[in-house]
Design an enzyme around this catalytic site. Structure first.
Site, short mmCIF file in Angstrom:
data_model
loop_
_atom_site.label_atom_id
_atom_site.label_comp_id
_atom_site.label_asym_id
_atom_site.label_seq_id
_atom_site.Cartn_x
_atom_site.Cartn_y
_atom_site.Cartn_z
N GLY A 94 0.84 -1.20 0.00
CA GLY A 94 0.00 0.00 0.00
C GLY A 94 0.87 1.25 0.00
O GLY A 94 0.62 2.20 -0.75
N GLU B 248 -10.78 8.25 3.06
CA GLU B 248 -11.99 7.93 3.83
C GLU B 248 -11.52 7.23 5.10
O GLU B 248 -11.03 6.10 5.04
CB GLU B 248 -12.90 6.99 3.03
CG GLU B 248 -13.51 7.59 1.80
CD GLU B 248 -14.61 8.59 2.07
OE1 GLU B 248 -14.96 8.80 3.26
OE2 GLU B 248 -15.11 9.19 1.11
N CYS C 29 -17.24 2.33 9.76
CA CYS C 29 -16.68 3.63 10.12
C CYS C 29 -17.76 4.65 10.46
O CYS C 29 -17.55 5.53 11.27
CB CYS C 29 -15.85 4.13 8.96
SG CYS C 29 -16.76 4.08 7.41
#
Ligand code: NAD
Length: 487
Positions: free
Chosen positions: A221, A259, A293
């Site tokens: 990542g 996000e 979330c």
């Protein structure tokens, strides 16, 4: 299970399915702790090839200019996913511990259907806007605005709602004309690999347009965030990781779309139907074991009705079906891993150390699986760490307020600003509260914001940018201004 134990999934790079250079890594059923099978373990060389392929597909093909092909491929993908939905459902329940009933909506069926929105948007979007002729600096000029894709999007996703987050990134990024390298979370590689298999076998996406690199290694990542060949990093995950993604991306000034986490407040006014509100709050915090979330994890109630609220929410918690996610009634399944279960357990221990009381729950049920009991914590203020930090489990902290302004103060007293709920009988008071909450989405009296045309995202440290809706589509577009001299 339609995928048998011992099965191994593959990477998708440059249109071909392949095993990873790092061998394979296990994926576990969180409800039983059993080994499901293995996934291809992509390494840095695989990620490098995936970025190369995405770069070439963007730079050397007409993908970025061929709207009709993009719309065709996305609709084909939606249809192919729907054709294979029972297999995807089995994998999602087994690998994510997603309650079966939620795969009918936000965990699977909803996000697949929602791929229609970016495809339809691309079809009707004003890609070129004529601003007409003017005389800037005295030069007669026709001005045209053109919207174009950025290039290569590095999409990094979490494990909690893997299909929702994946399709909310792939849909608009691809519809806008970008190419994508997807790096899914190590806890849920099969969900992503199945999408890769379907893309390779059942759709006309040109090679390199979508690449999916499953890996046990988080550093892949970071590679996407750092690599100069990547133009946008679209990240969903924790705020802590988001910070390092942003820092890594700053070296190449790439666009960062984040996000992140949340600690959303559920505000109940003193004239509200308390039982209805508390029932809704219990339902929200236990959905998928609190691993969402945007779920509301702080119940903010009038001090005069605090004890009444605790009783109502405890009673509602007792009605929540907990257990085997394959049971169609279950709402609250397991946490994703032993690591997450232990992390939540650590917060429960902390709640007691901070002086809190468990009005219900607070423990782990016996037997296999990474389960935590639905828990209500009372007796703390918003200064407690359990009221400030994201726990990511079925844990609700109940806080008392004195007057509407104090309710707003408590709700906003958070580094996060992702979502929220207000329950109240007087529309003017409700509107007063809604206007003051610093969050990206707000549900009122049981309404639900989640739908493909509604942008979702966070204020403050819950993120930068919006996913879904027209705003979500436009996150993946550059603007080019063309000025043509007029004689
Ligand atoms: P995480 O931050 O640990 O990991 C997310 C992804 O980032 C994974 O794919 C991981 O491999 C990768 N990653 C890890 N370190 C990295 C690095 N240094 N650079 C780049 N990538 C890296 O999050 P998680 O535990 O998988 O997911 C839970 C978190 O996600 C929660 O905080 C939750 O609130 C958040 N989340 C937010 C939203 C939203 O839309 N706001 C949606 C779902 C989940």
């Amino acid at each position: 299970m339609t995928v048998t134990a011992g099965a191994v999934t593959q990477l998708l790079i440059d249109g071909r399915l392949a095993l990873g250079g790092g061998g394979a890594f296990p994926t576990i059923n969180p409800a039983t702790e059993e080994l499901l099978g293995t996934a291809a373990d992509g390494d840095a060389a695989d990620m490098g090839r995936a970025i190369d392929a995405a770069r070439a597909a963007f730079d050397e093909t007409d993908w970025s200019r061929d709207v009709a092909l993009r719309v065709h491929c996305l609709r084909q993908l939606r249809d192919a996913l729907n054709a294979d939905i029972e297999r995807l459902r089995d994998i999602t329940v087994a690998e994510v511990g997603a309650p079966l009933r939620l795969t009918q909506s936000g965990h699977l069926q909803g996000p697949i259907n929602d791929l229609a929105f970016p495809a339809d948007t691309a079809e009707s979007y004003p890609w070129r806007v004529d601003l007409g002729v003017a005389e800037p600096l005295g030069v007669p000029t026709r001005r045209t605005l053109v919207r174009e894709p950025f290039g290569v999007v590095g999409a990094i996703t979490p494990w909690n709602f893997p299909h929702q987050v994946t399709f909310a990134k792939l849909g608009p990024a691809l519809a806008a004309g970008n190419t994508v390298v997807l790096k899914p979370a190590p806890d849920t590689p099969w969900c992503a690999a199945e999408v890769g298999r379907i893309i390779a076998d059942k759709t006309d996406f040109p090679p390199g347009v979508v690449n999916i690199v499953t890996s046990s290694d988080h550093r892949l990542g970071a590679m996407l965030a750092e690599d100069p060949r990547v133009d946008v990093v679209s990240f969903t995950g924790s705020t802590a990781t988001g910070r390092s993604v942003m820092a890594a991306a700053s070296q190449t000034i790439k666009k960062v779309f984040l996000e992140l986490g949340g600690k959303s407040a559920f505000v109940v006014l003193d004239d509200a139907d308390l039982v209805a509100a508390c029932t809704r709050a219990a339902f929200a915090v236990t959905t998928h074991a609190g691993q969402g979330c945007a779920l509301t994890t702080r119940l903010v109630v009038p001090r005069s009705r605090y004890d009444e609220a605790i009783s109502a929410v405890v009673e509602a918690m007792a009605q929540i079906p907990v257990g085997d996610p394959r049971d169609p009634n279950v709402l609250c399944g397991p946490l994703i891993s032993a690591r997450q279960r232990d992390r939540v357990q650590g917060y429960l221990d902390l709640a007691l150390e901070e002086g809190g009381t468990f009005a219900c729950g607070g423990g782990r049920p016996s037997g296999a699986g990474f389960f935590i009991e639905p828990t209500v914590i009372s007796g703390l203020t918003n200064d407690a760490r359990v009221a400030r930090e994201e726990i990511f489990g079925p844990v609700l902290v109940v806080l008392a307020y004195d007057g509407d302004a104090d309710a707003v103060r408590i709700a906003n007293d958070s580094p996060y600003g992702l979502s929220g709920t207000v329950f109240g009988a007087d529309p003017e008071r409700v509107a007063w509260i809604v206007a003051r909450l610093r969050t990206g989405t707000i549900n009122v009296n049981g309404g639900q914001w989640y739908s493909p045309d509604v942008p979702f995202g966070g204020y403050k440290q819950s993120g930068i940018g919006r996913e879904m809706g027209l705003a979500g589509f436009e996150e993946y577009l550059e603007t080019k201004a063309i000025a043509e001299a007029v004689n």
